[in-house]
Design a protein around this motif. Sequence first.
Motif, short mmCIF file in Angstrom:
data_model
loop_
_atom_site.label_atom_id
_atom_site.label_comp_id
_atom_site.label_asym_id
_atom_site.label_seq_id
_atom_site.Cartn_x
_atom_site.Cartn_y
_atom_site.Cartn_z
N HIS A 1 1.01 8.23 -14.94
CA HIS A 1 0.47 9.40 -15.36
C HIS A 1 -0.69 9.96 -14.21
O HIS A 1 -0.96 11.13 -14.39
CB HIS A 1 -0.20 9.36 -16.73
CG HIS A 1 -1.49 8.67 -17.06
ND1 HIS A 1 -1.58 7.37 -17.05
CD2 HIS A 1 -2.72 9.18 -17.03
CE1 HIS A 1 -2.71 7.00 -17.04
NE2 HIS A 1 -3.45 7.90 -17.13
N TYR A 2 -1.23 8.92 -13.54
CA TYR A 2 -2.13 9.45 -12.47
C TYR A 2 -1.41 10.32 -11.54
O TYR A 2 -2.05 11.12 -11.03
CB TYR A 2 -2.58 8.03 -11.73
CG TYR A 2 -3.76 7.69 -12.42
CD1 TYR A 2 -3.80 7.22 -13.66
CD2 TYR A 2 -5.03 7.96 -11.77
CE1 TYR A 2 -5.16 6.79 -14.10
CE2 TYR A 2 -6.46 7.50 -12.42
CZ TYR A 2 -6.14 6.94 -13.70
OH TYR A 2 -7.60 6.52 -14.35
N LEU A 3 -0.15 10.25 -11.41
CA LEU A 3 0.48 11.29 -10.15
C LEU A 3 0.60 12.57 -10.76
O LEU A 3 1.08 13.43 -10.23
CB LEU A 3 1.85 10.56 -9.97
CG LEU A 3 1.93 9.20 -9.31
CD1 LEU A 3 3.27 8.83 -9.10
CD2 LEU A 3 1.34 9.72 -7.67
N GLY A 4 0.18 12.60 -12.19
CA GLY A 4 0.28 14.08 -12.74
C GLY A 4 -1.37 14.74 -13.03
O GLY A 4 -1.22 15.71 -13.18
N LYS A 5 -2.06 13.89 -12.14
CA LYS A 5 -3.50 14.32 -11.99
C LYS A 5 -3.67 15.39 -10.90
O LYS A 5 -3.15 15.23 -9.88
CB LYS A 5 -4.52 13.47 -11.94
CG LYS A 5 -4.52 12.36 -13.43
CD LYS A 5 -5.64 11.46 -13.43
CE LYS A 5 -5.41 10.66 -14.42
NZ LYS A 5 -6.38 10.73 -15.49
N GLU A 6 -4.11 16.61 -11.35
CA GLU A 6 -4.37 17.56 -10.44
C GLU A 6 -5.10 17.06 -8.99
O GLU A 6 -4.45 17.30 -8.03
CB GLU A 6 -5.55 18.56 -10.75
CG GLU A 6 -6.15 19.55 -10.12
CD GLU A 6 -4.79 20.68 -9.69
OE1 GLU A 6 -3.94 20.78 -10.25
OE2 GLU A 6 -5.12 21.44 -8.78
N ALA B 1 -13.09 3.99 -12.56
CA ALA B 1 -14.19 3.35 -13.29
C ALA B 1 -13.88 3.85 -14.86
O ALA B 1 -13.73 5.01 -15.11
CB ALA B 1 -15.45 3.59 -12.91
N GLU B 2 -14.08 2.92 -15.73
CA GLU B 2 -14.00 3.51 -17.40
C GLU B 2 -15.08 2.99 -17.87
O GLU B 2 -15.78 1.61 -17.51
CB GLU B 2 -12.71 2.77 -17.91
CG GLU B 2 -11.53 3.35 -17.23
CD GLU B 2 -10.50 2.76 -18.10
OE1 GLU B 2 -10.01 3.52 -19.36
OE2 GLU B 2 -9.44 1.83 -17.77
N ASN B 3 -15.71 3.64 -19.11
CA ASN B 3 -16.84 2.95 -19.60
C ASN B 3 -16.39 2.58 -20.97
O ASN B 3 -17.06 1.65 -21.58
CB ASN B 3 -18.04 4.19 -19.91
CG ASN B 3 -17.52 5.43 -20.33
OD1 ASN B 3 -16.13 5.56 -20.59
ND2 ASN B 3 -18.08 6.49 -20.66
#
Length: 488
Positions: A178-183, A215-217
Amino acid sequence: ATERRSLIMLFGATGDLATRKLYPAMLKLYEKGNIRDHFAVIGSSRYKFDDAKFREMVMKSVDKESSNKKLIADFASHFYFVTHDVTDLAHYAVLKDKAAELDKKYKLGGNRVFYISMAPNFFGTVAKNLKNQNLLSTNGFNRLVIEKPFGRDFESAKALNDELSNAFEENQIFRIDHYLGKEMIQNIEAIRFGNTIFEALWNNRYIDNIQVTLAENLGVEERAGYYDNSGALRDMVQNHIMQIVSLLAMEQPVAFKDTDIRAEKVKALRSLRVYNVAEASTNFVRGQYGSVGNTKDYRHEDGVPEDSNTETFVAGKLLFDNYRWSGTPFYIRTGKKLADKFTRVDVVFKKPLVDIFAFPQNGNAPLNANVLTIFIEPNQGFSLVVNAKNSEQGFHTEPVNLQFIEDSKRTKSTPQPYERLIHDVLKGDGTNFASWPEVANAWKFVDQIRRVWDIQQPMFPNYIPGSMGPVSADELLARDHREWVYKL
Ligand code: BG6
Protein backbone atom coordinates in the motif's frame (compact mmCIF):
# COMPACT_ATOMS: atom_id res chain seq x y z
CA ALA A 1 -13.78 9.04 -15.56
CA THR A 2 -13.77 5.90 -17.66
CA GLU A 3 -15.98 3.19 -16.29
CA ARG A 4 -14.17 -0.12 -15.76
CA ARG A 5 -16.26 -3.26 -16.11
CA SER A 6 -15.52 -6.11 -13.77
CA LEU A 7 -16.69 -8.61 -11.27
CA ILE A 8 -14.75 -8.42 -8.03
CA MET A 9 -14.70 -11.67 -6.11
CA LEU A 10 -13.50 -10.90 -2.65
CA PHE A 11 -12.29 -13.58 -0.24
CA GLY A 12 -12.25 -12.37 3.34
CA ALA A 13 -15.14 -9.97 2.74
CA THR A 14 -16.10 -9.64 6.39
CA GLY A 15 -12.54 -8.98 7.54
CA ASP A 16 -10.92 -5.90 8.94
CA LEU A 17 -9.14 -4.79 5.76
CA ALA A 18 -12.30 -5.07 3.68
CA THR A 19 -14.41 -2.93 5.97
CA ARG A 20 -11.70 -0.44 6.90
CA LYS A 21 -10.09 0.09 3.51
CA LEU A 22 -11.57 -1.77 0.56
CA TYR A 23 -15.24 -0.76 0.73
CA PRO A 24 -14.49 2.91 1.39
CA ALA A 25 -12.04 2.85 -1.57
CA MET A 26 -14.64 1.22 -3.82
CA LEU A 27 -17.24 3.81 -2.82
CA LYS A 28 -14.86 6.56 -3.95
CA LEU A 29 -14.37 4.82 -7.26
CA TYR A 30 -18.15 4.54 -7.58
CA GLU A 31 -18.72 8.16 -6.69
CA LYS A 32 -16.26 9.26 -9.38
CA GLY A 33 -17.70 6.92 -11.99
CA ASN A 34 -14.65 4.67 -12.30
CA ILE A 35 -17.01 1.84 -11.45
CA ARG A 36 -20.72 2.41 -11.88
CA ASP A 37 -23.36 0.30 -13.64
CA HIS A 38 -21.13 -2.52 -14.75
CA PHE A 39 -19.61 -3.79 -11.56
CA ALA A 40 -20.58 -6.35 -8.95
CA VAL A 41 -18.87 -7.71 -5.86
CA ILE A 42 -19.24 -11.25 -4.59
CA GLY A 43 -18.08 -11.19 -1.02
CA SER A 44 -17.28 -14.44 0.71
CA SER A 45 -16.16 -15.65 4.09
CA ARG A 46 -17.21 -18.27 6.61
CA TYR A 47 -19.94 -15.99 7.98
CA LYS A 48 -23.53 -17.06 7.41
CA PHE A 49 -24.56 -13.77 5.86
CA ASP A 50 -27.20 -13.19 3.21
CA ASP A 51 -27.01 -10.35 0.67
CA ALA A 52 -29.06 -8.00 2.88
CA LYS A 53 -26.84 -8.47 5.90
CA PHE A 54 -23.70 -8.09 3.80
CA ARG A 55 -24.99 -4.87 2.23
CA GLU A 56 -25.75 -3.52 5.67
CA MET A 57 -22.15 -4.18 6.67
CA VAL A 58 -20.85 -2.52 3.51
CA MET A 59 -23.08 0.53 4.04
CA LYS A 60 -21.95 0.88 7.60
CA SER A 61 -18.29 0.69 6.60
CA VAL A 62 -18.65 3.55 4.08
CA ASP A 63 -20.99 5.68 6.15
CA LYS A 64 -18.33 8.26 6.97
CA GLU A 65 -17.26 8.65 3.33
CA SER A 66 -20.35 10.39 2.02
CA SER A 67 -23.52 12.06 3.25
CA ASN A 68 -25.35 10.94 0.13
CA LYS A 69 -27.51 8.07 1.40
CA LYS A 70 -28.88 7.26 -2.03
CA LEU A 71 -25.40 6.95 -3.48
CA ILE A 72 -24.42 4.58 -0.70
CA ALA A 73 -27.54 2.45 -1.10
CA ASP A 74 -27.10 2.25 -4.89
CA PHE A 75 -23.46 1.30 -4.40
CA ALA A 76 -24.34 -1.42 -1.88
CA SER A 77 -26.95 -2.93 -4.20
CA HIS A 78 -24.02 -4.26 -6.30
CA PHE A 79 -22.81 -6.48 -3.43
CA TYR A 80 -23.66 -10.19 -3.05
CA PHE A 81 -22.63 -12.71 -0.46
CA VAL A 82 -21.67 -16.38 -0.62
CA THR A 83 -20.71 -18.33 2.48
CA HIS A 84 -17.50 -20.07 1.69
CA ASP A 85 -14.97 -22.41 3.19
CA VAL A 86 -11.84 -22.21 1.02
CA THR A 87 -11.27 -25.95 1.06
CA ASP A 88 -14.84 -26.99 0.23
CA LEU A 89 -15.15 -27.57 -3.52
CA ALA A 90 -18.94 -27.39 -3.47
CA HIS A 91 -18.64 -23.75 -2.50
CA TYR A 92 -16.63 -22.97 -5.62
CA ALA A 93 -19.51 -24.31 -7.71
CA VAL A 94 -21.82 -21.83 -5.98
CA LEU A 95 -19.36 -19.00 -6.61
CA LYS A 96 -19.05 -20.01 -10.24
CA ASP A 97 -22.80 -19.89 -10.85
CA LYS A 98 -23.13 -16.62 -9.02
CA ALA A 99 -20.33 -15.14 -11.09
CA ALA A 100 -21.99 -16.22 -14.33
CA GLU A 101 -25.34 -14.81 -13.22
CA LEU A 102 -23.88 -11.43 -12.24
CA ASP A 103 -21.76 -11.25 -15.36
CA LYS A 104 -24.95 -11.42 -17.39
CA LYS A 105 -26.99 -9.15 -15.16
CA TYR A 106 -24.41 -6.33 -15.08
CA LYS A 107 -22.80 -6.98 -18.49
CA LEU A 108 -19.33 -7.37 -16.98
CA GLY A 109 -17.67 -8.54 -20.19
CA GLY A 110 -16.27 -11.65 -18.52
CA ASN A 111 -13.77 -9.55 -16.55
CA ARG A 112 -12.81 -10.93 -13.15
CA VAL A 113 -10.74 -9.69 -10.26
CA PHE A 114 -10.07 -12.24 -7.51
CA TYR A 115 -9.08 -10.41 -4.38
CA ILE A 116 -7.74 -12.54 -1.52
CA SER A 117 -7.83 -10.59 1.69
CA MET A 118 -7.15 -13.55 3.98
CA ALA A 119 -4.29 -15.18 5.86
CA PRO A 120 -1.55 -16.11 3.37
CA ASN A 121 -1.76 -19.84 4.08
CA PHE A 122 -5.01 -19.79 2.05
CA PHE A 123 -3.63 -18.03 -1.05
CA GLY A 124 -2.41 -21.21 -2.72
CA THR A 125 -5.56 -23.22 -2.04
CA VAL A 126 -7.85 -20.50 -3.32
CA ALA A 127 -5.78 -19.90 -6.46
CA LYS A 128 -5.64 -23.61 -7.24
CA ASN A 129 -9.37 -24.11 -6.76
CA LEU A 130 -10.25 -21.04 -8.81
CA LYS A 131 -8.46 -22.63 -11.69
CA ASN A 132 -9.46 -26.26 -11.21
CA GLN A 133 -13.10 -25.45 -10.55
CA ASN A 134 -13.21 -23.29 -13.67
CA LEU A 135 -13.88 -19.93 -12.11
CA LEU A 136 -11.43 -18.22 -14.41
CA SER A 137 -13.18 -16.45 -17.21
CA THR A 138 -12.48 -17.35 -20.82
CA ASN A 139 -13.78 -14.18 -22.46
CA GLY A 140 -12.41 -11.36 -20.30
CA PHE A 141 -9.47 -10.66 -18.01
CA ASN A 142 -8.57 -12.60 -14.86
CA ARG A 143 -6.55 -10.79 -12.22
CA LEU A 144 -5.45 -11.93 -8.81
CA VAL A 145 -4.90 -9.46 -5.99
CA ILE A 146 -3.12 -10.54 -2.82
CA GLU A 147 -2.11 -8.83 0.37
CA LYS A 148 1.06 -9.25 2.36
CA PRO A 149 2.66 -11.04 4.04
CA PHE A 150 4.08 -12.67 0.95
CA GLY A 151 6.02 -15.46 2.63
CA ARG A 152 8.27 -15.18 5.68
CA ASP A 153 11.55 -15.77 3.90
CA PHE A 154 12.73 -16.44 0.36
CA GLU A 155 11.92 -20.17 0.46
CA SER A 156 8.35 -19.81 1.67
CA ALA A 157 7.72 -16.87 -0.67
CA LYS A 158 8.96 -18.97 -3.58
CA ALA A 159 6.76 -21.91 -2.62
CA LEU A 160 3.78 -19.57 -2.44
CA ASN A 161 4.65 -17.98 -5.75
CA ASP A 162 4.97 -21.38 -7.41
CA GLU A 163 1.47 -22.23 -6.22
CA LEU A 164 0.06 -19.00 -7.57
CA SER A 165 1.82 -19.38 -10.89
CA ASN A 166 0.07 -22.69 -11.52
CA ALA A 167 -3.13 -20.71 -11.89
CA PHE A 168 -2.09 -17.18 -12.87
CA GLU A 169 0.59 -15.59 -15.06
CA GLU A 170 2.92 -13.05 -13.46
CA ASN A 171 1.21 -10.17 -15.29
CA GLN A 172 -2.13 -11.27 -13.82
CA ILE A 173 -0.85 -11.15 -10.22
CA PHE A 174 -1.14 -7.86 -8.33
CA ARG A 175 0.78 -7.94 -5.04
CA ILE A 176 -0.38 -5.04 -2.93
CA ASP A 177 2.16 -2.86 -1.18
CA HIS A 178 0.00 0.00 0.00
CA TYR A 179 3.00 2.33 0.27
CA LEU A 180 3.16 2.29 -3.53
CA GLY A 181 -0.31 3.79 -3.55
CA LYS A 182 0.79 6.80 -1.54
CA GLU A 183 0.87 10.13 -3.32
CA MET A 184 4.38 11.11 -2.28
CA ILE A 185 5.91 7.73 -2.97
CA GLN A 186 4.63 8.02 -6.52
CA ASN A 187 6.09 11.51 -6.50
CA ILE A 188 9.65 10.18 -6.10
CA GLU A 189 9.70 9.49 -9.83
CA ALA A 190 8.34 12.95 -10.65
CA ILE A 191 11.00 14.63 -8.53
CA ARG A 192 13.82 12.57 -9.95
CA PHE A 193 12.97 12.29 -13.61
CA GLY A 194 11.15 15.59 -14.00
CA ASN A 195 13.96 17.79 -12.70
CA THR A 196 17.40 18.24 -14.19
CA ILE A 197 18.66 19.83 -10.97
CA PHE A 198 18.11 16.61 -9.06
CA GLU A 199 18.61 13.77 -11.53
CA ALA A 200 21.90 15.25 -12.81
CA LEU A 201 23.27 15.04 -9.27
CA TRP A 202 21.56 11.79 -8.29
CA ASN A 203 24.65 9.66 -7.79
CA ASN A 204 27.66 8.96 -5.60
CA ARG A 205 29.61 11.96 -6.85
CA TYR A 206 27.16 14.43 -5.39
CA ILE A 207 25.05 12.56 -2.87
CA ASP A 208 26.70 11.70 0.42
CA ASN A 209 23.92 9.46 1.78
CA ILE A 210 20.18 8.89 1.62
CA GLN A 211 17.99 8.34 4.69
CA VAL A 212 14.57 6.71 4.74
CA THR A 213 12.49 6.93 7.92
CA LEU A 214 9.13 5.23 8.50
CA ALA A 215 8.26 6.16 12.07
CA GLU A 216 5.12 5.19 13.95
CA ASN A 217 3.95 6.37 17.32
CA LEU A 218 1.51 3.53 17.92
CA GLY A 219 2.59 0.26 19.48
CA VAL A 220 1.57 -3.20 18.34
CA GLU A 221 -2.13 -2.54 19.19
CA GLU A 222 -4.39 -5.58 18.61
CA ARG A 223 -2.13 -7.29 16.11
CA ALA A 224 0.29 -9.14 18.40
CA GLY A 225 -0.71 -12.50 16.93
CA TYR A 226 0.59 -11.46 13.54
CA TYR A 227 3.25 -8.99 14.60
CA ASP A 228 5.10 -11.08 17.13
CA ASN A 229 5.72 -13.69 14.45
CA SER A 230 6.83 -11.12 12.00
CA GLY A 231 8.80 -8.25 13.57
CA ALA A 232 9.68 -4.92 12.03
CA LEU A 233 12.18 -6.35 9.55
CA ARG A 234 9.56 -8.51 7.83
CA ASP A 235 6.64 -6.17 8.49
CA MET A 236 8.13 -2.96 7.09
CA VAL A 237 11.64 -3.41 5.67
CA GLN A 238 11.18 -6.37 3.31
CA ASN A 239 8.27 -4.68 1.56
CA HIS A 240 7.66 -0.94 2.05
CA ILE A 241 11.23 0.17 2.68
CA MET A 242 12.71 -1.99 -0.09
CA GLN A 243 10.17 -0.55 -2.51
CA ILE A 244 11.00 3.03 -1.54
CA VAL A 245 14.72 2.36 -1.74
CA SER A 246 14.44 0.78 -5.16
CA LEU A 247 12.55 3.82 -6.50
CA LEU A 248 15.29 6.05 -5.12
CA ALA A 249 18.13 3.93 -6.44
CA MET A 250 16.91 2.79 -9.85
CA GLU A 251 18.07 4.06 -13.23
CA GLN A 252 15.69 6.07 -15.39
CA PRO A 253 13.12 3.71 -16.93
CA VAL A 254 12.99 3.62 -20.73
CA ALA A 255 9.35 4.71 -20.61
CA PHE A 256 6.94 5.53 -17.83
CA LYS A 257 5.13 2.22 -17.86
CA ASP A 258 4.92 -0.78 -15.56
CA THR A 259 7.20 -3.21 -17.38
CA ASP A 260 9.98 -0.64 -17.78
CA ILE A 261 9.76 0.66 -14.22
CA ARG A 262 9.72 -2.83 -12.76
CA ALA A 263 12.73 -3.79 -14.84
CA GLU A 264 14.75 -0.91 -13.37
CA LYS A 265 13.63 -1.64 -9.81
CA VAL A 266 14.67 -5.25 -10.16
CA LYS A 267 18.05 -4.23 -11.56
CA ALA A 268 18.60 -1.90 -8.61
CA LEU A 269 17.64 -4.58 -6.10
CA ARG A 270 19.96 -7.04 -7.74
CA SER A 271 22.90 -4.74 -7.16
CA LEU A 272 22.04 -4.32 -3.49
CA ARG A 273 24.83 -6.01 -1.55
CA VAL A 274 23.57 -9.14 0.21
CA TYR A 275 25.47 -9.18 3.49
CA ASN A 276 27.56 -11.95 4.93
CA VAL A 277 27.31 -12.66 8.67
CA ALA A 278 29.87 -10.08 9.75
CA GLU A 279 28.39 -7.34 7.54
CA ALA A 280 24.84 -8.11 8.63
CA SER A 281 25.70 -7.80 12.28
CA THR A 282 27.55 -4.50 11.91
CA ASN A 283 25.20 -2.87 9.42
CA PHE A 284 21.85 -3.63 11.04
CA VAL A 285 20.58 -2.89 14.53
CA ARG A 286 17.29 -3.80 16.18
CA GLY A 287 15.24 -2.61 19.09
CA GLN A 288 12.21 -3.40 21.18
CA TYR A 289 10.27 -0.80 23.09
CA GLY A 290 10.27 -0.63 26.87
CA SER A 291 7.96 1.49 28.97
CA VAL A 292 7.79 4.96 30.45
CA GLY A 293 5.55 5.81 33.37
CA ASN A 294 2.67 3.37 33.30
CA THR A 295 2.75 2.48 29.59
CA LYS A 296 3.17 -1.20 28.75
CA ASP A 297 6.44 -2.40 27.34
CA TYR A 298 6.21 -4.61 24.26
CA ARG A 299 6.59 -7.83 26.25
CA HIS A 300 3.51 -6.95 28.30
CA GLU A 301 1.23 -6.10 25.40
CA ASP A 302 -1.79 -8.39 24.97
CA GLY A 303 -0.83 -11.53 23.13
CA VAL A 304 2.93 -11.02 23.30
CA PRO A 305 4.99 -13.68 25.12
CA GLU A 306 6.91 -12.28 28.09
CA ASP A 307 10.22 -13.46 26.68
CA SER A 308 9.58 -12.25 23.14
CA ASN A 309 12.68 -11.31 21.16
CA THR A 310 10.69 -9.80 18.33
CA GLU A 311 12.09 -6.47 17.14
CA THR A 312 9.80 -3.45 17.02
CA PHE A 313 12.56 -1.27 15.57
CA VAL A 314 15.13 -1.71 12.81
CA ALA A 315 17.82 0.55 11.46
CA GLY A 316 20.29 -0.44 8.81
CA LYS A 317 22.75 0.59 6.17
CA LEU A 318 22.28 -0.57 2.60
CA LEU A 319 24.98 -0.56 -0.05
CA PHE A 320 24.52 -0.81 -3.78
CA ASP A 321 27.42 -2.24 -5.73
CA ASN A 322 26.96 -0.33 -8.94
CA TYR A 323 28.47 2.62 -10.74
CA ARG A 324 25.84 5.08 -9.60
CA TRP A 325 25.89 4.30 -5.88
CA SER A 326 29.14 2.66 -4.89
CA GLY A 327 30.31 4.46 -1.73
CA THR A 328 26.98 6.21 -1.02
CA PRO A 329 25.05 4.39 1.70
CA PHE A 330 21.28 4.32 2.15
CA TYR A 331 20.32 4.38 5.83
CA ILE A 332 16.87 3.14 6.75
CA ARG A 333 14.92 2.99 9.99
CA THR A 334 11.43 2.10 11.13
CA GLY A 335 9.80 1.35 14.44
CA LYS A 336 6.76 1.32 16.66
CA LYS A 337 6.25 3.70 19.61
CA LEU A 338 8.61 6.31 18.25
CA ALA A 339 8.33 10.06 18.75
CA ASP A 340 5.70 10.62 16.09
CA LYS A 341 3.96 9.16 13.06
CA PHE A 342 5.85 10.30 9.97
CA THR A 343 7.46 9.06 6.81
CA ARG A 344 10.23 10.94 5.06
CA VAL A 345 13.24 10.62 2.79
CA ASP A 346 16.29 12.83 3.32
CA VAL A 347 18.78 13.10 0.48
CA VAL A 348 22.01 14.51 1.86
CA PHE A 349 24.26 16.06 -0.77
CA LYS A 350 28.02 16.40 -0.45
CA LYS A 351 29.41 19.67 0.77
CA PRO A 352 31.38 21.83 -1.67
CA LEU A 353 34.87 20.38 -2.06
CA VAL A 354 36.42 23.69 -1.08
CA ASP A 355 34.81 25.94 1.49
CA ILE A 356 36.16 29.40 0.70
CA PHE A 357 34.15 31.00 3.50
CA ALA A 358 35.56 28.84 6.21
CA PHE A 359 37.30 29.75 9.39
CA PRO A 360 39.88 31.18 9.95
CA GLN A 361 39.86 33.40 6.82
CA ASN A 362 36.35 34.71 7.30
CA GLY A 363 35.35 33.40 10.69
CA ASN A 364 32.44 31.62 9.11
CA ALA A 365 30.99 28.37 10.44
CA PRO A 366 31.38 25.41 8.06
CA LEU A 367 28.82 25.19 5.26
CA ASN A 368 25.81 22.96 5.70
CA ALA A 369 25.14 20.07 3.38
CA ASN A 370 22.27 20.63 0.96
CA VAL A 371 19.45 18.34 1.98
CA LEU A 372 16.44 17.50 -0.14
CA THR A 373 13.66 16.15 2.07
CA ILE A 374 10.63 14.41 0.63
CA PHE A 375 7.79 14.54 3.14
CA ILE A 376 5.59 11.54 2.56
CA GLU A 377 3.29 11.63 5.57
CA PRO A 378 1.52 13.28 7.32
CA ASN A 379 2.66 16.38 5.40
CA GLN A 380 3.11 15.99 1.68
CA GLY A 381 5.82 18.09 0.09
CA PHE A 382 9.52 18.83 -0.20
CA SER A 383 12.15 20.98 1.28
CA LEU A 384 15.59 21.90 0.09
CA VAL A 385 18.20 23.36 2.41
CA VAL A 386 20.68 25.70 0.71
CA ASN A 387 23.44 27.93 2.06
CA ALA A 388 22.97 31.67 1.62
CA LYS A 389 24.55 34.81 2.98
CA ASN A 390 22.75 36.22 5.96
CA SER A 391 21.70 39.82 5.79
CA GLU A 392 24.02 41.15 8.45
CA GLN A 393 27.21 43.21 8.30
CA GLY A 394 30.23 41.10 7.40
CA PHE A 395 30.05 37.82 5.53
CA HIS A 396 28.36 34.89 7.19
CA THR A 397 26.40 32.12 5.58
CA GLU A 398 23.39 30.41 7.01
CA PRO A 399 21.16 27.56 5.85
CA VAL A 400 17.88 28.63 4.23
CA ASN A 401 14.99 26.27 3.77
CA LEU A 402 13.06 26.27 0.47
CA GLN A 403 9.90 24.45 1.28
CA PHE A 404 6.68 23.38 -0.39
CA ILE A 405 4.00 21.68 1.66
CA GLU A 406 0.81 20.68 -0.11
CA ASP A 407 -2.29 22.46 1.09
CA SER A 408 -4.15 20.31 3.62
CA LYS A 409 -7.42 20.71 1.70
CA ARG A 410 -5.77 19.14 -1.32
CA THR A 411 -4.10 16.37 0.64
CA LYS A 412 -7.45 15.47 2.14
CA SER A 413 -8.95 15.02 -1.31
CA THR A 414 -6.01 13.05 -2.76
CA PRO A 415 -7.07 9.46 -3.40
CA GLN A 416 -6.07 7.08 -0.63
CA PRO A 417 -3.76 4.16 -1.53
CA TYR A 418 -6.50 1.55 -1.86
CA GLU A 419 -8.58 3.71 -4.16
CA ARG A 420 -5.59 4.19 -6.47
CA LEU A 421 -4.51 0.57 -6.32
CA ILE A 422 -7.92 -0.99 -6.96
CA HIS A 423 -8.31 1.40 -9.86
CA ASP A 424 -4.92 0.28 -11.22
CA VAL A 425 -5.99 -3.37 -10.97
CA LEU A 426 -9.15 -2.61 -12.95
CA LYS A 427 -7.02 -0.82 -15.56
CA GLY A 428 -4.46 -3.62 -15.59
CA ASP A 429 -1.60 -1.30 -14.65
CA GLY A 430 1.02 -3.11 -12.58
CA THR A 431 3.28 -0.10 -11.95
CA ASN A 432 2.48 0.22 -8.28
CA PHE A 433 2.57 -3.44 -7.33
CA ALA A 434 5.48 -5.62 -6.29
CA SER A 435 6.62 -8.03 -8.98
CA TRP A 436 7.94 -11.45 -8.05
CA PRO A 437 11.62 -10.71 -8.82
CA GLU A 438 11.42 -7.62 -6.57
CA VAL A 439 9.89 -9.64 -3.75
CA ALA A 440 12.43 -12.42 -4.22
CA ASN A 441 15.45 -10.12 -4.13
CA ALA A 442 14.13 -8.24 -1.12
CA TRP A 443 13.74 -11.52 0.77
CA LYS A 444 17.25 -12.67 -0.14
CA PHE A 445 18.61 -9.49 1.41
CA VAL A 446 16.42 -9.59 4.51
CA ASP A 447 17.00 -13.32 5.11
CA GLN A 448 20.68 -12.69 5.77
CA ILE A 449 19.90 -10.18 8.52
CA ARG A 450 17.32 -12.52 10.03
CA ARG A 451 19.80 -15.39 9.96
CA VAL A 452 22.26 -13.46 12.10
CA TRP A 453 19.60 -12.14 14.47
CA ASP A 454 18.08 -15.56 15.03
CA ILE A 455 21.31 -16.84 16.55
CA GLN A 456 22.20 -13.79 18.63
CA GLN A 457 20.41 -12.99 21.86
CA PRO A 458 19.25 -9.34 21.81
CA MET A 459 19.33 -7.06 24.85
CA PHE A 460 15.66 -6.11 24.94
CA PRO A 461 13.93 -3.82 25.73
CA ASN A 462 16.37 -1.16 24.60
CA TYR A 463 14.47 2.01 23.72
CA ILE A 464 11.88 4.15 25.38
CA PRO A 465 8.55 5.05 23.82
CA GLY A 466 8.58 8.53 22.34
CA SER A 467 12.27 8.36 21.37
CA MET A 468 13.74 7.71 17.93
CA GLY A 469 14.85 4.18 18.82
CA PRO A 470 17.89 2.66 20.52
CA VAL A 471 21.26 4.47 20.75
CA SER A 472 22.70 1.88 18.41
CA ALA A 473 20.70 3.48 15.58
CA ASP A 474 22.61 6.73 16.11
CA GLU A 475 25.90 4.91 16.49
CA LEU A 476 25.33 3.22 13.14
CA LEU A 477 25.71 6.63 11.46
CA ALA A 478 28.17 8.13 13.94
CA ARG A 479 30.61 5.36 13.00
CA ASP A 480 30.52 6.69 9.45
CA HIS A 481 30.88 10.30 10.75
CA ARG A 482 27.26 11.01 9.87
CA GLU A 483 24.02 11.63 11.68
CA TRP A 484 20.29 11.33 11.06
CA VAL A 485 18.89 14.49 9.50
CA TYR A 486 15.73 14.14 11.56
CA LYS A 487 16.48 13.85 15.26
CA LEU A 488 14.70 14.84 18.42
C1 BG6 B 1 1.60 -2.13 7.50
C2 BG6 B 1 2.22 -2.79 8.68
O1 BG6 B 1 2.03 -2.74 6.31
O2 BG6 B 1 1.93 -0.76 7.46
C3 BG6 B 1 1.83 -2.08 9.97
O3 BG6 B 1 1.82 -4.14 8.76
C4 BG6 B 1 2.09 -0.61 9.86
O4 BG6 B 1 2.52 -2.64 11.08
C5 BG6 B 1 1.49 -0.03 8.59
O5 BG6 B 1 1.52 0.02 11.00
C6 BG6 B 1 1.86 1.42 8.39
O6 BG6 B 1 1.16 1.94 7.31
P1 BG6 B 1 0.80 3.45 7.19
O7 BG6 B 1 0.11 3.61 5.88
O8 BG6 B 1 -0.07 3.80 8.35
O9 BG6 B 1 2.12 4.19 7.26
